[in-house]
Design a protein around this motif. Structure first.
Motif, PDB file in Angstrom:
ATOM      1  N   ALA A  83     -53.808   9.127  55.182  1.00 16.91           N
ATOM      2  CA  ALA A  83     -53.759   8.699  53.782  1.00 16.91           C
ATOM      3  C   ALA A  83     -55.148   8.389  53.250  1.00 16.91           C
ATOM      4  O   ALA A  83     -55.447   8.643  52.083  1.00 16.91           O
ATOM      5  CB  ALA A  83     -52.845   7.483  53.634  1.00 16.91           C
ATOM      6  N   CYS A  84     -56.011   7.869  54.112  1.00 13.68           N
ATOM      7  CA  CYS A  84     -57.385   7.538  53.697  1.00 13.68           C
ATOM      8  C   CYS A  84     -58.284   8.764  53.626  1.00 13.68           C
ATOM      9  O   CYS A  84     -59.333   8.728  52.987  1.00 13.68           O
ATOM     10  CB  CYS A  84     -57.983   6.501  54.644  1.00 13.68           C
ATOM     11  SG  CYS A  84     -57.226   4.873  54.497  1.00 13.68           S
ATOM     12  N   GLU A  85     -57.891   9.836  54.257  1.00 14.04           N
ATOM     13  CA  GLU A  85     -58.677  11.081  54.201  1.00 14.04           C
ATOM     14  C   GLU A  85     -58.554  11.748  52.840  1.00 14.04           C
ATOM     15  O   GLU A  85     -59.477  12.419  52.401  1.00 14.04           O
ATOM     16  CB  GLU A  85     -58.211  12.061  55.290  1.00 14.04           C
ATOM     17  CG  GLU A  85     -58.629  11.673  56.685  1.00 14.04           C
ATOM     18  CD  GLU A  85     -60.126  11.757  56.915  1.00 14.04           C
ATOM     19  OE1 GLU A  85     -60.783  12.678  56.371  1.00 14.04           O
ATOM     20  OE2 GLU A  85     -60.646  10.895  57.632  1.00 14.04           O
ATOM     21  N   ARG A  86     -57.415  11.603  52.192  1.00 11.01           N
ATOM     22  CA  ARG A  86     -57.179  12.255  50.913  1.00 11.01           C
ATOM     23  C   ARG A  86     -56.715  11.224  49.883  1.00 11.01           C
ATOM     24  O   ARG A  86     -55.614  11.342  49.329  1.00 11.01           O
ATOM     25  CB  ARG A  86     -56.115  13.342  51.078  1.00 11.01           C
ATOM     26  CG  ARG A  86     -56.529  14.461  52.007  1.00 11.01           C
ATOM     27  CD  ARG A  86     -55.417  15.486  52.199  1.00 11.01           C
ATOM     28  NE  ARG A  86     -54.168  14.948  52.744  1.00 11.01           N
ATOM     29  CZ  ARG A  86     -53.969  14.662  54.034  1.00 11.01           C
ATOM     30  NH1 ARG A  86     -54.925  14.845  54.908  1.00 11.01           N
ATOM     31  NH2 ARG A  86     -52.807  14.184  54.446  1.00 11.01           N
ATOM     32  N   PRO A  87     -57.549  10.241  49.580  1.00 14.06           N
ATOM     33  CA  PRO A  87     -57.099   9.201  48.653  1.00 14.06           C
ATOM     34  C   PRO A  87     -57.072   9.709  47.211  1.00 14.06           C
ATOM     35  O   PRO A  87     -57.787  10.645  46.853  1.00 14.06           O
ATOM     36  CB  PRO A  87     -58.155   8.111  48.822  1.00 14.06           C
ATOM     37  CG  PRO A  87     -59.396   8.859  49.180  1.00 14.06           C
ATOM     38  CD  PRO A  87     -58.924  10.024  50.024  1.00 14.06           C
ATOM     39  N   SER A  88     -56.229   9.078  46.414  1.00 15.28           N
ATOM     40  CA  SER A  88     -56.171   9.422  44.993  1.00 15.28           C
ATOM     41  C   SER A  88     -57.343   8.794  44.233  1.00 15.28           C
ATOM     42  O   SER A  88     -57.666   9.219  43.135  1.00 15.28           O
ATOM     43  CB  SER A  88     -54.844   8.955  44.406  1.00 15.28           C
ATOM     44  OG  SER A  88     -54.736   7.550  44.531  1.00 15.28           O
ATOM     45  N   GLY A  89     -57.959   7.783  44.812  1.00 15.01           N
ATOM     46  CA  GLY A  89     -59.100   7.100  44.212  1.00 15.01           C
ATOM     47  C   GLY A  89     -59.829   6.344  45.301  1.00 15.01           C
ATOM     48  O   GLY A  89     -59.439   6.414  46.469  1.00 15.01           O
ATOM     49  N   PRO A  90     -60.899   5.630  44.954  1.00 12.83           N
ATOM     50  CA  PRO A  90     -61.632   4.875  45.976  1.00 12.83           C
ATOM     51  C   PRO A  90     -60.739   3.813  46.619  1.00 12.83           C
ATOM     52  O   PRO A  90     -59.917   3.197  45.945  1.00 12.83           O
ATOM     53  CB  PRO A  90     -62.776   4.212  45.214  1.00 12.83           C
ATOM     54  CG  PRO A  90     -62.692   4.674  43.820  1.00 12.83           C
ATOM     55  CD  PRO A  90     -61.450   5.463  43.624  1.00 12.83           C
ATOM     56  N   ILE A  91     -60.910   3.642  47.920  1.00 10.35           N
ATOM     57  CA  ILE A  91     -60.135   2.645  48.672  1.00 10.35           C
ATOM     58  C   ILE A  91     -61.091   1.663  49.334  1.00 10.35           C
ATOM     59  O   ILE A  91     -62.071   2.070  49.967  1.00 10.35           O
ATOM     60  CB  ILE A  91     -59.278   3.300  49.778  1.00 10.35           C
ATOM     61  CG1 ILE A  91     -58.315   4.328  49.213  1.00 10.35           C
ATOM     62  CG2 ILE A  91     -58.505   2.233  50.551  1.00 10.35           C
ATOM     63  CD1 ILE A  91     -57.521   5.048  50.285  1.00 10.35           C
ATOM     64  N   VAL A  92     -60.770   0.374  49.208  1.00  7.03           N
ATOM     65  CA  VAL A  92     -61.467  -0.685  49.927  1.00  7.03           C
ATOM     66  C   VAL A  92     -60.438  -1.336  50.843  1.00  7.03           C
ATOM     67  O   VAL A  92     -59.410  -1.833  50.377  1.00  7.03           O
ATOM     68  CB  VAL A  92     -62.085  -1.727  48.972  1.00  7.03           C
ATOM     69  CG1 VAL A  92     -62.746  -2.848  49.765  1.00  7.03           C
ATOM     70  CG2 VAL A  92     -63.086  -1.067  48.036  1.00  7.03           C
ATOM     71  N   LEU A  93     -60.706  -1.285  52.138  1.00  5.83           N
ATOM     72  CA  LEU A  93     -59.815  -1.850  53.150  1.00  5.83           C
ATOM     73  C   LEU A  93     -60.407  -3.150  53.673  1.00  5.83           C
ATOM     74  O   LEU A  93     -61.592  -3.197  54.014  1.00  5.83           O
ATOM     75  CB  LEU A  93     -59.663  -0.878  54.325  1.00  5.83           C
ATOM     76  CG  LEU A  93     -59.150   0.518  54.011  1.00  5.83           C
ATOM     77  CD1 LEU A  93     -59.304   1.412  55.235  1.00  5.83           C
ATOM     78  CD2 LEU A  93     -57.713   0.470  53.557  1.00  5.83           C
ATOM     79  N   VAL A  94     -59.593  -4.193  53.762  1.00  8.73           N
ATOM     80  CA  VAL A  94     -60.026  -5.490  54.277  1.00  8.73           C
ATOM     81  C   VAL A  94     -59.323  -5.722  55.608  1.00  8.73           C
ATOM     82  O   VAL A  94     -58.131  -5.457  55.745  1.00  8.73           O
ATOM     83  CB  VAL A  94     -59.659  -6.622  53.288  1.00  8.73           C
ATOM     84  CG1 VAL A  94     -59.977  -7.987  53.876  1.00  8.73           C
ATOM     85  CG2 VAL A  94     -60.379  -6.418  51.966  1.00  8.73           C
ATOM     86  N   SER A  95     -60.080  -6.230  56.597  1.00 10.72           N
ATOM     87  CA  SER A  95     -59.482  -6.524  57.897  1.00 10.72           C
ATOM     88  C   SER A  95     -60.265  -7.613  58.608  1.00 10.72           C
ATOM     89  O   SER A  95     -61.472  -7.758  58.410  1.00 10.72           O
ATOM     90  CB  SER A  95     -59.437  -5.257  58.754  1.00 10.72           C
ATOM     91  OG  SER A  95     -58.515  -5.398  59.804  1.00 10.72           O
ATOM     92  N   ASN A  96     -59.556  -8.349  59.446  1.00 11.23           N
ATOM     93  CA  ASN A  96     -60.191  -9.396  60.246  1.00 11.23           C
ATOM     94  C   ASN A  96     -60.783  -8.792  61.505  1.00 11.23           C
ATOM     95  O   ASN A  96     -60.086  -8.088  62.237  1.00 11.23           O
ATOM     96  CB  ASN A  96     -59.164 -10.455  60.654  1.00 11.23           C
ATOM     97  CG  ASN A  96     -58.714 -11.272  59.475  1.00 11.23           C
ATOM     98  OD1 ASN A  96     -59.455 -12.076  58.952  1.00 11.23           O
ATOM     99  ND2 ASN A  96     -57.498 -11.051  59.033  1.00 11.23           N
ATOM    100  N   GLU A  97     -62.018  -9.102  61.763  1.00  7.58           N
ATOM    101  CA  GLU A  97     -62.637  -8.697  63.037  1.00  7.58           C
ATOM    102  C   GLU A  97     -62.167  -9.690  64.080  1.00  7.58           C
ATOM    103  O   GLU A  97     -62.456 -10.876  63.981  1.00  7.58           O
ATOM    104  CB  GLU A  97     -64.161  -8.705  62.922  1.00  7.58           C
ATOM    105  CG  GLU A  97     -64.869  -8.400  64.216  1.00  7.58           C
ATOM    106  CD  GLU A  97     -64.379  -7.120  64.876  1.00  7.58           C
ATOM    107  OE1 GLU A  97     -63.832  -7.214  65.997  1.00  7.58           O
ATOM    108  OE2 GLU A  97     -64.518  -6.048  64.288  1.00  7.58           O
TER     109      GLU A  97
END
Length: 172
Positions: free
Chosen positions: A113-127
């Motif tokens: 899904a992130c390879e072909r996004p419809s627009g810019p994506i910002v993903l948040v995650s805990n290290e």
């Protein structure tokens, strides 16, 4: 240019490091409307309060989509060109593990899904890999799967940020 962000940005950091606020600011630098894909589930009063605080600080230009399990589908369903913020991947991974879903297949679907996004994506995650090795199998599995997911996303992202005390450090 100030109003452009990469196709895929990964924002990592510890608890209360400023990840969500910084990710929101990145997306809000783009023209509205914006989509906030939330993965949290409100199982108790504390989590309900955290969700309410997140929602209250966002302006009305945000459309919130709840996707505690169906994250790849939520990303793919967004209108063309719309900036997307996903908060957060570690909650999504927790939800998958607790629901006894195939986490490897879900991670692959997210990567696609992130390879072909419809627009810019910002993903948040805990290290979660900076501390000691957890003393139980479930926590070790979670840490390992989160680490693998972060590595795969970081390899595909044009930008990776690591938040420390509210300050973004550009890793990639």
């Amino acid at each position: 240019m100030p109003n452009e962000i990469p196709r895929l940005t990964l924002v990592l950091g510890g608890a209360r490091s400023g990840k969500s606020r910084h990710a929101e600011a990145l997306v809000e630098a783009l023209p509205a409307p914006w989509t906030y894909i939330a993965t949290a589930e409100a199982y108790d009063d504390e989590m309900r309060q955290r969700i309410a605080e997140h929602r209250a600080r966002r302006p009305a230009n945000w459309q919130t989509v709840d996707a505690p399990l169906a994250l790849p589908e939520a990303i793919r369903s967004q209108p063309a060109g719309r900036p997307i913020l996903v908060d957060c991947l570690t909650l999504w991974l927790t939800n998958l593990i607790l629901a006894e879903r195939d986490t490897a297949a879900a991670a692959e679907a997210l990567l696609a899904a992130c390879e072909r996004p419809s627009g810019p994506i910002v993903l948040v995650s805990n290290e979660v890999g900076l501390g000691i090795v957890p003393d139980n199998a479930l926590a070790r599995r979670f840490r390992d799967e989160a680490g693998r997911l972060h590595q795969a996303l970081a390899a595909r992202a044009e930008r990776v940020l690591f938040m420390v005390a509210g300050l973004p450090m550009q890793v990639k």
